[in-house]
Design an enzyme around this catalytic site. Structure first.
Site, PDB file in Angstrom:
ATOM      1  CG  ASN A   1      -1.881   1.115   1.327  1.00 58.08           C
ATOM      2  OD1 ASN A   1      -1.979   2.069   0.408  1.00 58.08           O
ATOM      3  ND2 ASN A   1      -2.561   1.115   2.440  1.00 58.08           N
TER       4      ASN A   1
ATOM      5  NE  ARG B   1      -6.265   1.285  -0.028  1.00 63.16           N
ATOM      6  CZ  ARG B   1      -6.740   1.369   1.168  1.00 63.16           C
ATOM      7  NH1 ARG B   1      -6.114   1.409   2.397  1.00 63.16           N
ATOM      8  NH2 ARG B   1      -7.875   2.078   1.349  1.00 63.16           N
TER       9      ARG B   1
ATOM     10  CG  HIS C   1     -13.078   3.695   2.572  1.00 55.91           C
ATOM     11  ND1 HIS C   1     -13.518   5.075   3.074  1.00 55.91           N
ATOM     12  CD2 HIS C   1     -11.540   4.074   2.906  1.00 55.91           C
ATOM     13  CE1 HIS C   1     -12.654   5.662   3.969  1.00 55.91           C
ATOM     14  NE2 HIS C   1     -11.389   4.923   3.651  1.00 55.91           N
TER      15      HIS C   1
ATOM     16  NE  ARG D   1      -8.969  12.044   3.440  1.00 49.41           N
ATOM     17  CZ  ARG D   1      -9.055  10.701   3.166  1.00 49.41           C
ATOM     18  NH1 ARG D   1      -9.680  10.363   2.088  1.00 49.41           N
ATOM     19  NH2 ARG D   1      -8.381   9.834   3.699  1.00 49.41           N
TER      20      ARG D   1
ATOM     21  CD  GLU E   1      -9.027  -0.760   4.104  1.00 46.74           C
ATOM     22  OE1 GLU E   1      -8.144  -0.676   5.140  1.00 46.74           O
ATOM     23  OE2 GLU E   1      -9.410   0.072   3.527  1.00 46.74           O
TER      24      GLU E   1
END
Ligand code: AMP
Length: 393
Positions: free
Chosen positions: A8, A92, A180, A241, A379
């Site tokens: 990732n 990813r 996601h 964010r 994940e």
């Protein structure tokens, strides 16, 4: 031992995990590591699955100037110290564009196609692709699989996928993608085991509440709506964010404040959300420990927006059978879970305080019309599974 490496890659860090992929079994996590401070203060750290530290080593910025150099240094370390046989790498990749609704083998043609999506995710996509490009050059024989954050949402109906803009923008890729997806896919899979009736026919909202945060509506295990859209900025407020914001605010920044695109980008991605509102921190633990008015406002706003978005997703689903908490805040903050549950009482949600405090799988009472669950996400395991599926075909 045959292993899969899961990568990732971000702008200044690369996270990686190694999974044992013995045939016929679920991938087993062996090593978890990360390279941080790439180009500035590079530092490689890794630990074995039980938590034993395997390496903590600093490098000079010249030695590890970019993501490719970090990958090379990490694989040198792995080759010197571990007796693994690397058989595949799962990556990813944030954006699969309009086309990819599932993982894909990342060869030279696919890489070229994925590079075309860089304008759709300029902060993440180029970094995600850098290790693929580097490995294609140095280890062309190695199986590489790209797993997308957008893929799980690609089955959305047109009304969930379009913006109310002239059609040509949709054709060029301005769509509500949702992100996601690897987390939601993992959680949907776990629900099939822990709550099979809800997973197969139920109307479920999954709230991925981490430093990035979004929510997804699952009907029969498939994503039908998400709070995120064209970028991972939309929807819920996050660590740094903004989440949903009136586009008119951006016009105001540009016309009245003469802010350049880079300044607006920095404001929305790095300086907003919990950090911006609280003026203290992007870390929910710090906010929960503080009694400052800013921290209180940030937490109130976070909970309020989760509740508003839950109403929206329940409308998309035509009702609600289960609500699932996952990711750092969702899995660990009983206070946030309790406050969200209280806001959803109009939907028939009744939390069980003792089960919530104990972080049980099921945290609603038997009388609750909606099942409340905590399902820890994974994940990286999802990426390892996808990668393994290509090794078996
Ligand atoms: P993630 O991106 O999924 O790793 O989640 C990171 C977020 O989870 C940060 O905002 C952390 O503050 C939050 N978090 C982790 N542990 C806890 C905890 N015990 N209580 C509250 N928030 C937590």
């Amino acid at each position: 031992m045959d292993v899969v490496l899961v990568v990732n890659a971000g702008s200044s860090s690369v996270k990686f995990q190694i999974f044992d992929v013995a045939p016929g079994t679920e991938p087993q996590r062996l090593v978890k590591g990360q390279f941080e401070g790439i180009g500035t203060r590079p530092r490689l750290r890794a630990e074995a699955n039980g938590g034993t530290q395997l390496i903590d080593k600093s490098y000079s910025p010249d030695q590890v100037a970019d993501v490719a150099a970090a990958m090379a240094a990490a694989s040198d370390w792995l080759q010197e110290t571990q007796t693994f046989k690397l058989t595949a790498v799962g990556h990813r990749v944030v954006h699969g564009g309009p086309d990819y609704d599932r993982p894909v083998v990342a060869d030279v043609e696919v890489l070229a196609r994925l590079e075309r999506y860089c304008p759709l995710a300029p902060l993440h996509q180029p970094n995600n692709l850098a290790p693929i490009r580097s490995l294609l050059k140095h280890r062309p024989d190695l199986l590489q699989v790209a797993c997308f954050d957008t893929a799980f949402h690609r089955g959305h109906s047109a009304v969930a996928d379009y913006y109310a803009l002239p059609e040509s923008y949709h054709r060029e890729g301005v769509r509500r993608y949702g992100f996601h997806g690897l987390s939601y896919e993992y959680v949907a899979g776990r629900l099939r085991t822990v709550a099979p009736e809800i997973a197969s026919g139920g109307r479920v909202i999954v709230a991925h509440l981490g430093s990035g945060a979004s929510m997804c509506a699952l009907a029969g295990g498939k994503s039908i709506e998400s709070t995120m859209g064209f970028t991972a900025l939309d929807g819920l407020p996050m660590g740094t964010r903004s989440g949903q914001i009136d586009p008119g605010v951006l016009l105001y920044f540009m016309t009245e404040k003469a802010m350049a695109p880079a300044a607006i980008e920095n404001l929305l991605y790095q300086e907003s959300g919990l950090k911006g509102l609280s003026g203290i921190s992007n870390d929910m633990r710090e906010l929960e420990a503080s009694n400052s008015p800013g921290a209180t406002l940030a937490i109130d706003y976070f909970v309020h927006r989760i509740a508003l978005n839950a109403g929206m997703l329940a409308a998309a689903l035509g009702g609600l059978d289960a609500f699932v908490f996952t990711a750092g805040i969702g899995e660990n903050s009983s206070a946030i879970r309790a406050r969200v549950a209280a806001k959803l009482s109009w939907l028939g949600v009744i939390a069980d305080p003792a089960a919530n405090t104990a972080s049980k799988l099921l945290i609603s009472t038997p009388e609750s019309r909606v099942g409340l669950y905590i399902v820890p996400t994974d994940e990286e395991l999802m990426i390892a599974r996808h990668t393994l599926s290509f090794m078996r075909t």
